[in-house]
Every structure is written in C-alpha cells, then in structure tokens.
Design an enzyme around this catalytic site. Sequence first.
Site, short mmCIF file in Angstrom:
data_model
loop_
_atom_site.label_atom_id
_atom_site.label_comp_id
_atom_site.label_asym_id
_atom_site.label_seq_id
_atom_site.Cartn_x
_atom_site.Cartn_y
_atom_site.Cartn_z
N GLN A 148 101.87 -9.90 -41.41
CA GLN A 148 100.62 -9.52 -42.06
C GLN A 148 100.28 -10.43 -43.24
O GLN A 148 99.19 -10.36 -43.80
CB GLN A 148 100.69 -8.07 -42.58
N CYS A 186 95.92 0.94 -42.02
CA CYS A 186 96.61 -0.36 -42.01
C CYS A 186 95.84 -1.36 -42.86
O CYS A 186 94.62 -1.44 -42.76
CB CYS A 186 96.69 -0.86 -40.57
N LEU A 187 96.56 -2.12 -43.69
CA LEU A 187 95.88 -3.13 -44.52
C LEU A 187 95.21 -4.21 -43.67
O LEU A 187 94.24 -4.82 -44.11
CB LEU A 187 96.89 -3.78 -45.48
N HIS A 222 104.03 -3.93 -35.96
CA HIS A 222 103.42 -5.22 -36.34
C HIS A 222 104.32 -6.38 -35.90
O HIS A 222 103.84 -7.38 -35.38
CB HIS A 222 103.23 -5.30 -37.86
N HIS A 228 105.43 2.04 -37.93
CA HIS A 228 104.15 1.32 -37.96
C HIS A 228 104.38 -0.17 -38.24
O HIS A 228 103.81 -1.03 -37.57
CB HIS A 228 103.24 1.96 -39.02
N GLU A 229 105.24 -0.45 -39.23
CA GLU A 229 105.49 -1.85 -39.60
C GLU A 229 106.27 -2.59 -38.52
O GLU A 229 106.01 -3.77 -38.25
CB GLU A 229 106.23 -1.92 -40.94
N GLY A 275 103.42 -0.09 -46.94
CA GLY A 275 104.31 -0.88 -46.10
C GLY A 275 103.62 -2.19 -45.73
O GLY A 275 102.39 -2.24 -45.66
CO CO Z 1 99.68 -1.97 -40.57
#
Ligand code: CO
Length: 184
Positions: A57, A101-102, A147, A143-144, A52
Amino acid sequence: MSNISLNTKLLKIVKYGDPILRKRVKDVIDFTNLSIFTQNMLKLMYEEKGIGLAANQVGVSLNILVIDISGMDEDENLKPLILINTKIIHTEGSISMEEGCLSVPDIRADIVRPETITIEFQDLNQEVHIRSFSGLISRVIQHELDHLSGKFFTDYLSPIKKSMISKRLVEISKDGFPSTGIIV
Ligand code: CO
C-alpha cells in the site's frame, strides 16, 4: 536484493487501480533498514488515520505489515504490531465486521471472515513468533494479509454490492477518491 532504498523512500498511500496492489508480495530476506521503514509506515498510517497498513500500500512489494488498534481497543494490544513474513497457520469461527481501507477511501462494507487466527511471523530482529488473535486485531491482520496476496475487501462482495460500488472504484482509480462515499 538489498533493502537500502527503503531508508530514503518517501511514502504515500497507493490507491485502488494501481497494479502493485494486485501483485502477490515477496518474503523479506534482507532486514536492513526495516526498522526505519516500518516506523515511516506507522507514521503515515497515523497521519491517514488508519489502523493497519501493508507494505504494497506504500508501493513496496514485500511481506510487511504494521498495525495499531490502540485508538479503538482499550483492553490490550496497546503497542503497535510490526509483522514480517506473516502466514496464517490456523483459523477458527466466522464473524461479520465492517471494513474500510486507506487504498479504497470512503467505501465501507460488512465482510465475513474467520473470527480467530493463528499466525506465524518474524519481528524486526528476525525472530519467529506464533500468536493467536481474535476480535478487531484479528480482522485487521486478515485484511492486511489480503493486501499482501493482491486482494481487496471489496473482492468478497456479492455481484449486486459490487455493482453498487463499481463506479466509485473507477473514480478512485482515476482521482484517488470517489465522488461520494458509500456503506454496503
Ligand atoms: Co486495506
């Protein structure tokens, strides 16, 4: 505001510590170039082995998410999801799952969130949909969406667990990666 610049933007993952990730995004009004932009987001997400990705991000403060859990889930949701102007309108239940998370590399943690969500969103053709999700995909969407409101999964950790990762978060802010990974 025009989204023409999204067309040529070179994408890279913005890491923890960048102020754009603490800012609430704006809704998309101009859908120009969103198709190519979201394809570029997906491409970067696959390269980084994520499931995701939120637009902030990659440094774009707009309500856009791309998700693809087809590598993790054999049942359904095989197509990538592209969600624009997403809002949660209902949640149900509660479940703990491990997240990563990236933008917060090499840190993983068990987080409790609602199990099932109902969201309203637009597709690339600006059509409005209402859909419910459970399981992994529900978790990834939540989660996204965090962000997009300037939140990280690590914000939910207890003070003790936060202190266990605080040095690593500083390292990510400075170098992009922590000196060692951790699961809390
Ligand atoms: Co993340």
